[in-house]
Design a protein around this motif. Structure first.
Motif, PDB file in Angstrom:
ATOM      1  N   ALA A  79       0.809  -1.218   0.000  1.00  0.00           N
ATOM      2  CA  ALA A  79       0.000   0.000   0.000  1.00  0.00           C
ATOM      3  C   ALA A  79       0.847   1.274   0.000  1.00  0.00           C
TER       4      ALA A  79
ATOM      5  N   ASP B 190      -7.033   8.940  -0.011  1.00  0.00           N
ATOM      6  CA  ASP B 190      -5.906   8.380  -0.767  1.00  0.00           C
ATOM      7  C   ASP B 190      -5.328   7.165  -0.054  1.00  0.00           C
ATOM      8  N   THR B 191      -5.275   7.218   1.264  1.00  0.00           N
ATOM      9  CA  THR B 191      -4.794   6.076   2.042  1.00  0.00           C
ATOM     10  C   THR B 191      -5.746   4.895   1.882  1.00  0.00           C
TER      11      THR B 191
ATOM     12  N   ALA C  19      -5.230   3.239  -1.423  1.00  0.00           N
ATOM     13  CA  ALA C  19      -3.987   2.464  -1.449  1.00  0.00           C
ATOM     14  C   ALA C  19      -4.133   1.137  -0.711  1.00  0.00           C
TER      15      ALA C  19
ATOM     16  N   SER D 130     -10.466   0.679  -9.292  1.00  0.00           N
ATOM     17  CA  SER D 130      -9.377   0.109  -8.499  1.00  0.00           C
ATOM     18  C   SER D 130      -8.791  -1.077  -9.255  1.00  0.00           C
TER      19      SER D 130
END
Length: 148
Positions: free
Chosen positions: A33, A59-60, A63, A97
């Motif tokens: 990640a 954004d985290t 990821a 994704s």
């Protein structure tokens, strides 16, 4: 919603189950990640070392979803974010994704899948003499559940 304890923090359960299903350690998942193991651990527990709830950025969340093959939508929902608030039109935001792209590719037949791969390669390493015609020709194939 914020991670106040493990029964309220749905993201932690989702991430832990996805990570374990892929036989990843927290360190390996965090590396995939691009975050620290400490942050991954906080995302699974829902709290920071000082006891405050963790509040990850979108954004985290994107990821970590990609790192364990979850959809962005389910990850945002588990973290208490409204996925409809997500503005995918902003520059630098993926429209799908990796998990969603994999799912879509798995639904294609071999010729369709090859056409998509060839098109992606053309974007990565453009050939100035290449036209869109080969992709257009392969775009009208039979549905994946029918024989070629």
């Amino acid at each position: 919603m914020s991670g106040q304890n493990s029964t309220e923090w749905h993201l932690g359960t989702l991430l832990r189950e996805a990570r374990l299903a892929r036989h990843l350690t927290q360190t390996a998942a965090a590396e995939r990640a691009g975050i620290s193991r400490t942050l991954w651990q906080q995302l699974e527990t829902g709290s920071r070392p000082d006891g405050r709830p963790v509040n990850p950025k979108r954004d985290t969340l994107r990821a970590v979803a990609a790192a364990v093959d979850l959809t962005e939508r389910e990850t945002l929902e588990a973290a208490g974010h409204d996925p409809s608030d997500h503005d995918i039109s902003r520059p630098g935001r993926p429209l799908a994704s990796l998990a969603e792209a994999r799912d879509l590719l798995s639904r294609l037949n071999d010729r369709q899948r090859q056409a998509v791969v060839d098109m992606i390669r053309a974007f990565h390493d453009p050939d100035p003499d290449l036209t869109a015609e080969p992709f257009r020709q392969d775009a009208t194939l039979t549905p994946p559940d029918q024989p070629e």
